[in-house]
Design an enzyme around this catalytic site. Structure first.
Site, mmCIF file in Angstrom:
data_model
loop_
_atom_site.group_PDB
_atom_site.id
_atom_site.type_symbol
_atom_site.label_atom_id
_atom_site.label_comp_id
_atom_site.label_asym_id
_atom_site.label_seq_id
_atom_site.Cartn_x
_atom_site.Cartn_y
_atom_site.Cartn_z
ATOM 1 N N HIS A 2 -4.214 3.826 -12.865
ATOM 2 C CA HIS A 2 -2.937 2.971 -14.113
ATOM 3 C C HIS A 2 -1.757 3.238 -13.827
ATOM 4 C CE1 HIS A 2 -2.822 7.339 -15.654
ATOM 5 N NE2 HIS A 2 -1.344 6.874 -16.161
ATOM 6 N N CYS A 24 17.636 -3.974 7.576
ATOM 7 C CA CYS A 24 17.946 -4.336 6.562
ATOM 8 C C CYS A 24 18.741 -3.745 6.327
ATOM 9 C CB CYS A 24 16.042 -4.415 5.743
ATOM 10 S SG CYS A 24 15.338 -3.596 5.487
#
Length: 635
Positions: free
Chosen positions: A543, A404
């Site tokens: 988080h 790719c």
């Protein structure tokens, strides 16, 4: 505002690209050349309508998807503005500014309303069909305002133009200096447009009033040319001499490598006046040289003015325009004498500074001694391909080679036979074993060349090369990784609504203190990787996650605001630090209900923390599904 002006400057290249055709037609049709009025009229058809061409080109350039609907909106904006404004004050002639303003309005309105939806009974007028309607309405209002506001604005512009035009050597010198100094930002197109197409007026033989330095010069104004003449010595002689200085200062073993490139871009500058390939070869490597170049350009402009030289161009100050417009010029041979002196000065200053300060111009870069990063010549790539095949378990272990943008995507018979350490020793940046028969190897933007070399070798059974060492003449550094993200290579990481970064309710993110980006109001519960890359950070409180793309761009995804205080509650990480991920791989699960009740906000900023010189463009907004591509691009 800086980013916005850059976009306008880039968009100005569309209409400016029409100038070479206009200049050639206009010039060849004149009496001192072919004397064919038909050709002159054809060229004048472009020159005399530059305003609407600017409106179309800028709107098209500003459109997020380069759609023709934006170009139509720009044309409609111009026609409405110029037709309506004269009913208020018939003496108003905004010239090219009407085109620039119309193009900006048309492009912005297209981006705002191209996907607007209406009830079924009005659906025909929705989407792109609504853009011309809202554009016409908007420009009608603007025409009413500008009918009264434009005369004092034009007086101010004319006063500034008159001051610069009458400031003598200082005026042209300042213009030449800032013209080059602003080139890295793209904003030089903005000041060029004003000087080339608005400053100064001239009434030609037909009674038509012509504005702008280029237009006036091509239409025969004897006072035009001082803001163009001084570029000829720089572009025809100065910058080619700078190439010669860089070649002379290059390391002996690298002269053969950089010599062809420097000759090519130097000759291009001399012949056509296209200088960016030279300037970009040293402006970032050696900013000091670029400032010197800008100062020398200003000096050249001042000297040409002092010597009363009037010459001009329709495209750029190269030999083609020098010869083509020779018959319109005043004292053009002086520019050749200036050019020879300019070449000597450029060579002496550039060579002295490069050697004295050890500036890393082409041919003087530090060598990378690692084997993998040295394999860039033809034989070098072939040797690297041999080692890569062997590290993948040999030719007999490889079923198929694909790639790719940055990765080899290998189908193998047994992934356990792949030697990750050897792959990295020969240039791989990372290895990911997807399953027992699929392996991905991160190579970088040179992956295409390596994959082609591997396919050729595999077709012959990967015979050992005569020598496993890269020939000395082919030793060079790996081309620098291009830090960009194509629109199709970035996907929406989670279901949710895209909002501008400025609307994120946290000042640090909203003011882009950590970097540019955008915000997401999430509606899904699983965060996915938006790109192919490597997880570089998993915060202990779960988080936030940091990802580095295969092209070196660092992305921080920060779920919610002040969620660090939750100490990991409401989050479940699905990846580890250092893990290679593909676009769409799950990174993090979260409990939106818990987060919404215990955090100030669930708005999730997506921040690009190491962009330097690249432009981030967010292509979509509003509600988007996870996995949607063409969210943004970085160039």
């Amino acid at each position: 505002m800086f980013s916005f002006l850059q976009k306008i400057g880039k968009s100005l290249m569309f209409p400016i690209a029409t100038l070479p055709a206009a200049a050639l037609l206009l010039r060849f049709g004149q009496d001192d050349l072919l004397g064919i009025p038909f050709l002159s009229a054809a060229g004048a058809g472009i020159i005399d309508n530059l305003a609407i061409i600017f409106a179309i080109g800028i709107a098209f350039g500003l459109a997020h998807d380069s759609n023709g609907g934006a170009a139509l909106a720009g044309a409609i904006a111009y026609l409405v503005l110029t037709s309506a404004i004269v009913t208020i004050n018939e003496s108003i002639n905004m010239g090219v500014f009407a085109g620039i303003l119309s193009g900006i309005v048309g492009g912005l309105l297209y981006n705002k309303f191209y996907n607007v939806k209406f009830p079924a009974w009005l659906a025909f007028f929705g989407g792109r069909r609504f853009v011309p309607i809202i554009t016409a309405a908007t420009m009608t209002v603007l025409a009413g305002i500008l009918g009264y506001a434009w005369p004092p604005i034009q007086d101010l512009i004319d006063s500034a133009g008159d001051w610069i035009l009458n400031a003598g050597m200082f005026g042209v010198g300042a213009y030449g200096f800032f013209n080059r100094l602003l080139l890295p930002t793209g904003l030089h197109h903005v000041i060029n447009t004003i000087v080339w197409f608005d400053f100064g007026t001239f009434t030609d033989a037909t009674g038509e009033v012509v504005r702008g330095e280029i237009n006036r010069f091509l239409k025969g104004d004897p006072t035009a040319g001082p803001f163009l003449s001084g570029f000829f010595p720089i572009m025809m002689f100065g910058l080619p001499a700078a190439c010669l200085a860089m070649y002379a200062a290059a390391k002996k073993e690298r002269k053969a490598i950089v010599g062809g490139m420097l000759f090519s871009i130097g000759f291009t500058s001399f012949l056509t006046g296209i200088t960016e390939p030279i300037e970009f070869s040293f402006m970032f490597l050696s900013p000091l040289l670029y400032v010197v170049h800008a100062l020398l350009t200003g000096v050249s402009m001042m000297i040409a003015y002092a010597l009363d030289v009037h010459h001009g161009f329709g495209f750029s100050a190269g030999a083609i325009d020098f010869v083509l417009n020779y018959g319109l010029a005043q004292n053009p041979l002086v520019l050749l004498v200036m050019g020879l002196g300019t070449g000597v000065i450029y060579f002496a200053i550039f060579y002295f500074l490069i050697v004295k300060l050890d500036l890393k111009t082409p041919g003087r870069e530090d060598e990378d001694a690692e084997d993998g990063n040295a394999d860039t010549g033809n034989k070098g790539i072939d040797i690297r391909a041999y080692h890569t095949i062997e590290a993948l378990g040999g030719a007999e272990n490889i079923a198929a080679v694909d790639y790719c943008t940055t990765r080899l995507r290998m189908s193998v018979k047994d992934a356990d036979r792949v030697n990750e350490k050897e792959l990295k020793r020969h240039g791989a940046m990372g290895v990911m074993k997807v399953n027992k028969t699929n392996v991905q190897v991160v190579i970088g933007t040179a992956v295409e060349f390596l994959a082609d070399a591997m396919k050729k070798r595999l077709a012959n059974g990967n015979p050992a090369p005569e020598s496993l060492n890269v020939p000395e003449e082919e030793m060079s550094t790996e081309p620098e990784m291009v830090k960009e993200i194509r629109a199709e290579d970035f996907a929406m990481p989670i279901d949710g609504e895209i909002i501008p970064l400025s609307e994120v309710p946290d000042e640090v993110f909203a003011k882009a203190m950590m970097g540019p980006g955008f915000g997401i109001v999430p509606s899904g519960n699983t965060l996915h990787s938006p790109v192919d890359g490597r997880v570089v950070t998993v915060f202990p409180t779960k988080h936030a996650i940091g990802i580095e793309t295969d092209t070196g761009i660092e992305i921080l995804i920060h779920v919610g605001l002040d969620t660090v205080k939750l100490n990991g509650e409401g989050f479940e990480t699905l990846v580890e630090q250092g893990q290679l991920v593909q676009r769409g791989d799950a990174l993090l699960k979260m409990d939106l209900t818990y987060l919404g009740a215990n955090a100030p906000s669930v708005v999730t900023p997506v921040i690009f923390t190491n962009l330097t010189g690249q432009e981030l463009e967010v292509l979509k907004k509003g509600s988007q599904k996870q996995g949607t591509v063409s969210i943004l691009r970085i160039q």
